[in-house]
Design a protein around this motif. Structure first.
Motif, PDB file in Angstrom:
ATOM      1  N   ASN A   1       0.868  -1.168   0.000  1.00 52.31           N
ATOM      2  CA  ASN A   1       0.000   0.000   0.000  1.00 52.31           C
ATOM      3  C   ASN A   1       0.905   1.218   0.000  1.00 52.31           C
ATOM      4  O   ASN A   1       2.126   1.093  -0.060  1.00 52.31           O
ATOM      5  N   SER A   2       0.332   2.390   0.091  1.00 48.81           N
ATOM      6  CA  SER A   2       1.106   3.614  -0.055  1.00 48.81           C
ATOM      7  C   SER A   2       2.040   3.855   1.125  1.00 48.81           C
ATOM      8  O   SER A   2       1.873   3.296   2.214  1.00 48.81           O
ATOM      9  N   TYR A   3       3.009   4.709   0.885  1.00 49.31           N
ATOM     10  CA  TYR A   3       3.928   5.145   1.945  1.00 49.31           C
ATOM     11  C   TYR A   3       3.142   5.767   3.090  1.00 49.31           C
ATOM     12  O   TYR A   3       3.415   5.496   4.262  1.00 49.31           O
ATOM     13  N   TYR A   4       2.154   6.571   2.755  1.00 49.14           N
ATOM     14  CA  TYR A   4       1.350   7.257   3.763  1.00 49.14           C
ATOM     15  C   TYR A   4       0.686   6.261   4.714  1.00 49.14           C
ATOM     16  O   TYR A   4       0.653   6.465   5.929  1.00 49.14           O
ATOM     17  N   VAL A   5       0.169   5.170   4.168  1.00 49.77           N
ATOM     18  CA  VAL A   5      -0.478   4.142   4.989  1.00 49.77           C
ATOM     19  C   VAL A   5       0.556   3.253   5.664  1.00 49.77           C
ATOM     20  O   VAL A   5       0.508   3.009   6.870  1.00 49.77           O
ATOM     21  N   GLY A   6       1.504   2.760   4.902  1.00 50.60           N
ATOM     22  CA  GLY A   6       2.451   1.772   5.405  1.00 50.60           C
ATOM     23  C   GLY A   6       3.361   2.266   6.511  1.00 50.60           C
ATOM     24  O   GLY A   6       3.727   1.492   7.404  1.00 50.60           O
TER      25      GLY A   6
END
Length: 544
Positions: free
Chosen positions: A49-54
Motif C-alpha cells: 500500500n502507499s507510503y502514507y499508509v504503510g
C-alpha cells in the motif's frame, strides 16, 4: 525467458534509478538506515500500500528494525504508489533499486484488501507473478502478517514462503538460511526453508499443520523505527504496549493469531518512550486493548510525568479503571475509542463480548465526567443472527450514551465507526458467511438517518469493499487468478476482473462451510484450537 535473458533483464532494471520523490522523502525522515551493500545480504521489506499508509504500520517498522539490527544484513523499504505507469515505479526508498536486486522480498500484510496490490508490485519490478515461473535468478517472495497467519491460500500462487508467526521468533532461523543458500537452486532452498518451524512453503506440502511460532515474552520492544511526517500518524512515536488478547470474542482474529496475551515490561516501555521523545513530543500507545496492561495506569502516569503527550488506540469498556481515565485526561488526551460492537444484549452474548448496556453507559458517563471532548464507539453490522430490532437497539444505545454525556455539561461529542462484519479464519465464526451487502447498506442508512440529525457522526466502511475482504479472508488458492486480473485495489478493478472470469463474488462472500468441510486454511489448523473453535461455534449458533 531463458535464464541468461532474465539475468540481463535484472541487470538492466538494477541500473534504472528514477529519483521519484526519493531525496525529499529520505530527507524528511529520521531513523532511516542506509547501509553499504558490500558484503551484506540485501532484503526488501515491502508493504503493499502507499507510503502514507504503510509508514504507520508497526509490523513494517518492527521487520525493518530487526533485520537492520544485524550487521550482516540490510533491509530497505518498498511501498505501492501506482507503479511506473503513473510515474511512481516500485523502487526502494533507501537506494531506489527494484525487487530484483534483493535476495528476498518480505511482504508484511495486515489487511486482506492489500492482496490486490501484490501482483502489480511484482510486475512493476519485472518479476513473473507466479512463484512457479520464478527460478533462483529472482528473489524469493516471502509473506507474513495477520492475514497470512489466518489464511495464506488466496495469495499462495504468488509466494514462495509464508511466515506463520511473529518476526521476533522467525527471523533468527530464516535469515541465516537465506544467507547460506543465496544463489543455490530454488528447489533446494525451498526444501530447506520448509524444515524451519513456522514456515509454510506451498510447493513443499507439510505432512502436518504448520504450527505458529512466537516469542514467549516480549523483550525487544516494538515501536516506530523511521520517523516521517508524511504518514497518517507521523506526529507521534508509536509504541506497542501489549500483543494478543485474552477476551476471546467470537468474531476477533487477534485472539486466534496473536495469542497468548503478552505485555511489554513497564521499564522497557519507559525506556522506549525516552528514546521516542527525542523525535516526537507525542506517544501513541498501541495494542488491541491497551488498558488491559496490568500496569497501564502507572505507565500513563509516569509518561505524563515525563511531559509527553499521549494518544491511545482503544480501551476496554469493562473493566475501565477510573484512575487510569483521570491520568489520560491529565495527559492531554482529548479523544477515546471503545468497542461495544453490537447494540443489543442478545447480540453481545452471541459474539461473547462480555459487557452489558449498563457497562457501556457507565463508560460514557465517566468519559464525560473526566472532561474528554470526544468518544468514538466501534460497532459492526451484519453480525450472526442480527435483525432490524438489533439495529433499533444500537440507535437507542447511542442516543442514551449521548444523553448521559450531554447531562454532564462538558460538550462531549459522540461518533460511531461502523464496519460490516467479515467472518475470519481462526475464529468461531469462520464457518459463517457474510451478510448480504444490500441489507447491510439498508441498515446503515437507517442508522445514519436516525442519528446524524442528533449531532452523532456516523462513519462506515463500504459494504461492497467489505464483501471483497470477506472473499479474500476465507478464499482458496483459485482466487490468485482473480487477484492477478484485478490489476488494482479499487471496487471497479475487482468487479471488472470478476466479470471477466465469471466469478460470483457476492455468493463467495456469503458462503457457509460445514463443520466437516476441509477449509482453505487447513494447512494451519491446530487440532486443539479447531476443537475449541467448534465448541464456541456450536454455543453461539444455539443463541442465533
Amino acid at each position: 525467458m531463458a535464464r541468461k535473458d532474465r539475468l540481463k533483464n535484472r541487470k538492466e532494471l538494477s541500473r534504472t534509478r528514477v529519483s521519484y520523490a526519493s531525496s525529499e522523502r529520505v530527507a524528511g525522515e529520521s531513523g532511516v538506515v542506509i547501509k553499504d551493500w558490500g558484503g551484506r545480504l540485501p532484503l526488501a521489506v515491502a508493504y503493499p500500500n502507499s507510503y502514507y499508509v504503510g509508514m504507520s504500520n508497526l509490523g513494517l517498522h518492527t521487520l525493518y528494525r530487526l533485520i537492520n539490527n544485524y550487521p550482516q544484513y540490510l533491509a530497505e523499504r518498498f511501498f505501492w504508489e501506482g507503479g511506473a505507469a503513473k510515474g511512481r515505479p516500485t523502487l526502494s526508498v533507501e537506494s531506489r533499486r527494484p525487487f530484483t536486486d534483493y535476495v528476498a522480498v518480505l511482504f508484511t500484510l495486515s489487511y486482506e484488501l492489500d492482496f490486490l496490490n501484490i501482483p502489480s508490485m511484482l510486475a512493476d519490478c519485472g518479476m513473473p507473478l507466479y512463484a512457479r515461473e520464478r527460478d533462483e535468478t529472482f528473489p524469493l517472495v516471502i509473506g507474513g502478517g495477520a492475514c497470512i497467519m489466518s489464511n495464506p491460500a488466496p495469495a499462495a500462487d504468488f509466494f514462495d514462503v509464508f511466515c506463520i508467526g511473529e518476526a521476533e521468533a522467525i527471523l533468527p532461523e530464516l535469515l541465516p538460511v537465506l544467507a547460506e543458500t543465496a544463489g543455490e537452486p530454488k528447489g533446494l532452498v525451498l526444501e530447506r526453508l520448509a524444515k524451519i518451524p513456522g514456515l509454510y512453503v506451498p510447493s513443499v506440502p507439510p505432512e502436518k499443520p504448520v504450527e505458529r511460532v512466537f516469542p514467549a515474552e516480549l523483550t525487544q520492544g516494538a515501536g516506530t523505527a523511521v520517523f516521517s511526517k508524511a504518514t497518517e500518524l507521523g506526529e507521534m512515536y508509536l509504541m506497542e504496549v501489549e500483543r494478543g488478547c485474552g477476551h476471546q470474542c467470537r468474531f476477533c482474529l487477534v485472539a486466534g493469531v496473536f495469542c497468548p496475551l503478552r505485555y511489554h515490561p513497564l521499564e522497557l516501555l519507559l525506556k522506549q518512550a525516552e528514546e521516542g521523545m527525542l523525535e516526537r513530543k507525542r506517544i501513541g500507545l498501541v495494542g488491541p486493548v491497551v488498558s488491559d496492561h496490568p500496569q497501564a495506569t502507572e505507565l500513563i502516569s509516569r509518561l505524563r510525568g515525563m511531559g509527553v503527550g499521549l494518544s491511545i488506540s482503544s480501551l476496554r469498556i469493562k473493566p475501565l479503571p477510573e484512575k487510569m481515565l483521570g491520568e489520560l485526561a491529565l495527559s492531554g488526551v482529548s479523544s477515546l475509542a471503545m468497542a461495544p460492537e453490537a447494540g443489543s444484549e442478545r447480540l453481545r452474548r452471541i459474539i461473547r463480548k462480555g459487557i452489558t448496556e449498563d457497562d457501556i453507559i457507565r463508560a460514557a458517563a465517566l468519559v464525560a465526567e473526566k472532561g474528554f471532548r470526544q468518544l468514538k464507539f466501534y460497532f459492526m453490522l451484519g453480525l450472526p443472527g442480527e435483525t432490524d430490532e438489533d439495529i433499533e437497539e444500537m440507535i437507542k444505545l447511542a442516543e442514551k450514551a449521548q444523553q448521559v454525556m450531554s447531562a454532564a455539561g462538558r460538550g462531549v461529542r459522540l461518533s460511531l465507526n461502523i464496519a460490516p462484519f467479515v467472518p475470519k479464519p481462526s475464529t468461531p465464526f469462520q464457518w459463517l458467511g457474510m451478510e448480504d451487502a444490500v441489507l447491510v447498506k439498508r441498515r446503515l442508512d437507517i442508522i445514519r438517518l436516525r442519528l446524524e440529525g442528533q449531532g452523532i457522526e456516523v462513519r462506515a466502511e463500504s459494504p461492497e469493499m467489505s464483501q471483497i475482504q470477506a472473499v479474500l479472508s476465507r478464499g482458496d488458492v483459485s482466487l490468485s487468478k482473480l487477484l492477478a486480473a484485478a490489476g488494482g485495489d479499487s471496487l471497479a478493478c475487482w468487479k471488472r476482473a470478476a466479470k471477466l472470469l465469471e466469478v460470483d463474488s457476492p455468493s463467495l462472500a456469503k458462503t457457509r462451510f460445514d463443520l466437516a468441510d476441509k477449509l482453505p486454511w487447513h494447512m494451519l489448523e491446530n487440532p486443539k484450537q479447531r476443537q475449541r473453535l467448534e465448541a464456541e461455534y456450536k454455543a453461539a449458533t444455539k443463541e442465533i
